[in-house]
Each structure stands twice: as C-alpha cells, then as structure tokens.
Design a protein around this motif. Structure first.
Motif, PDB file in Angstrom:
ATOM      1  N   TYR A 115       0.836  -1.195   0.000  1.00  0.00           N
ATOM      2  CA  TYR A 115       0.000   0.000   0.000  1.00  0.00           C
ATOM      3  C   TYR A 115       0.873   1.249   0.000  1.00  0.00           C
ATOM      4  N   ALA A 116       0.250   2.354  -0.306  1.00  0.00           N
ATOM      5  CA  ALA A 116       0.896   3.657  -0.159  1.00  0.00           C
ATOM      6  C   ALA A 116       0.647   4.112   1.274  1.00  0.00           C
ATOM      7  N   PRO A 117       1.687   4.416   2.025  1.00  0.00           N
ATOM      8  CA  PRO A 117       1.472   4.877   3.407  1.00  0.00           C
ATOM      9  C   PRO A 117       0.720   6.204   3.435  1.00  0.00           C
ATOM     10  N   LYS A 118       0.107   6.473   4.580  1.00  0.00           N
ATOM     11  CA  LYS A 118      -0.753   7.649   4.738  1.00  0.00           C
ATOM     12  C   LYS A 118       0.026   8.821   5.336  1.00  0.00           C
ATOM     13  N   GLN A 119      -0.462  10.002   5.055  1.00  0.00           N
ATOM     14  CA  GLN A 119       0.023  11.169   5.779  1.00  0.00           C
ATOM     15  C   GLN A 119      -0.508  11.055   7.215  1.00  0.00           C
ATOM     16  N   GLU A 120       0.197  11.615   8.160  1.00  0.00           N
ATOM     17  CA  GLU A 120      -0.188  11.481   9.556  1.00  0.00           C
ATOM     18  C   GLU A 120      -1.627  11.937   9.811  1.00  0.00           C
ATOM     19  N   ASN A 121      -2.060  13.012   9.160  1.00  0.00           N
ATOM     20  CA  ASN A 121      -3.413  13.514   9.399  1.00  0.00           C
ATOM     21  C   ASN A 121      -4.499  12.621   8.786  1.00  0.00           C
ATOM     22  N   GLU A 122      -4.117  11.652   7.974  1.00  0.00           N
ATOM     23  CA  GLU A 122      -5.071  10.705   7.385  1.00  0.00           C
ATOM     24  C   GLU A 122      -5.166   9.405   8.183  1.00  0.00           C
ATOM     25  N   ALA A 123      -4.208   9.180   9.065  1.00  0.00           N
ATOM     26  CA  ALA A 123      -4.143   7.933   9.831  1.00  0.00           C
ATOM     27  C   ALA A 123      -4.907   8.085  11.146  1.00  0.00           C
ATOM     28  N   ARG A 124      -5.248   6.964  11.759  1.00  0.00           N
ATOM     29  CA  ARG A 124      -5.930   7.032  13.057  1.00  0.00           C
ATOM     30  C   ARG A 124      -5.448   5.900  13.961  1.00  0.00           C
ATOM     31  N   TYR A 125      -5.585   6.178  15.241  1.00  0.00           N
ATOM     32  CA  TYR A 125      -5.190   5.190  16.241  1.00  0.00           C
ATOM     33  C   TYR A 125      -6.241   4.094  16.342  1.00  0.00           C
ATOM     34  N   GLU A 126      -5.758   2.898  16.592  1.00  0.00           N
ATOM     35  CA  GLU A 126      -6.625   1.745  16.797  1.00  0.00           C
ATOM     36  C   GLU A 126      -6.062   0.915  17.938  1.00  0.00           C
TER      37      GLU A 126
END
Length: 161
Positions: free
Chosen positions: A58-69
């Motif tokens: 996959y293409a990694p996400k920008q930090e503001n697009e990612a979320r904690y789980e």
C-alpha cells in the motif's frame, strides 16, 4: 510493546504459540519483498490453534489521514518487508474518546490523538509487537511511497501460556 529485530525475536519467552510460529514467521520475513501478497497460516493456522499472517502492499498515509486503533483480545506483529513507515503508539489510560468500536472484529478506533506518543520507524528486519492496552497508528508515511507489510494477529492470552 516490543520493538526489536527479527534476529533477536526468538529470545522472548512469549509462550508455546510464539515458539512454534516464530521459525515459520522467519521464513516469510526472509523472503522480503519477493513474498507474494496474501494470507499465510502459521503454527497450523487458526483452525489448528495457530494464526494467520497477512501480507499487503500500500501507499502509506500522511499522519493527518491515519488514526489510532487498538484491540481488546489480539496482539499485532507489524513488520515492514519493503519500504519503511512510522507507527505511533500510546498506552491507553481509560477515557479516550472512541470513534468506532467493533467487538466482533476486536477493533477500536479513537477520535483524537494524544499529545504524547512513541514513534517507531519500522524498516525491514524489525518488528513491533503491540498488545491490548496499547493504541497504535500504523501505516504513517516515512521515506517510502510504497510499503509491503506483514501483519500477524495473535490471541494475547497465548503470549502468556
């Protein structure tokens, strides 16, 4: 949480399942980027008391697009086979605002991001073992535009047996 190299991973006394699956996991990791995407049973697979490894690109996400789980029952092994990424981790204290809870999938997403979290730079040859009680935000872009990653979900209770 454990962050280490695969060379040292077998040293951890994490129970019988860990001891059984680790040599098989190492065989997958040694294949690196040549390992095809898909699912790989370890220690006989889930139907025989083992687990499943999943490989995806996959293409990694920008930090503001990612979320904690986080997960209540499962621990994650996260390992980059090609490329690199950041994974941020923080210890749950209680009271964190949840944006989604799916008990069937053993998955909780969080609405906010804490002021203080540890950032791990995952590169090939390393792994992060994230356990219940630790929220993690994987897939955050570091230097690479594409990542191939192996993830293993392990029943956390088996790491004690």
């Amino acid at each position: 949480m454990i962050v280490d190299t695969f060379e040292r991973g077998a040293r951890y006394p994490l129970g019988k399942l860990w001891s059984t699956l680790y040599p098989e996991l190492m065989e997958l990791v040694r294949k690196g980027d040549s390992l095809p995407e898909g699912n790989y049973p370890l220690a006989g697979g889930p139907e025989k008391g083992g687990v499943m490894a999943s490989v995806s690109s996959y293409a990694p996400k920008q930090e503001n697009e990612a979320r904690y789980e986080s997960h209540d029952r499962m621990a994650d092994i996260q390992a980059v086979l090609a490329g690199d990424e950041f994974i941020d981790v923080f210890f749950l204290c209680g009271g964190e605002e949840e944006s989604l809870r799916d008990a069937q999938r053993d998955l909780v997403f969080y609405a906010g991001k804490p002021e203080c979290a540890a950032r791990i730079h995952l590169t090939p040859g390393m792994f992060a073992l994230v356990t219940p009680g630790e929220a993690h935000m994987p897939c955050v872009k570091a230097a690479s535009d594409k990542v191939k990653k192996l993830v293993v979900k392990i029943p956390a209770e088996s790491l004690l047996a």
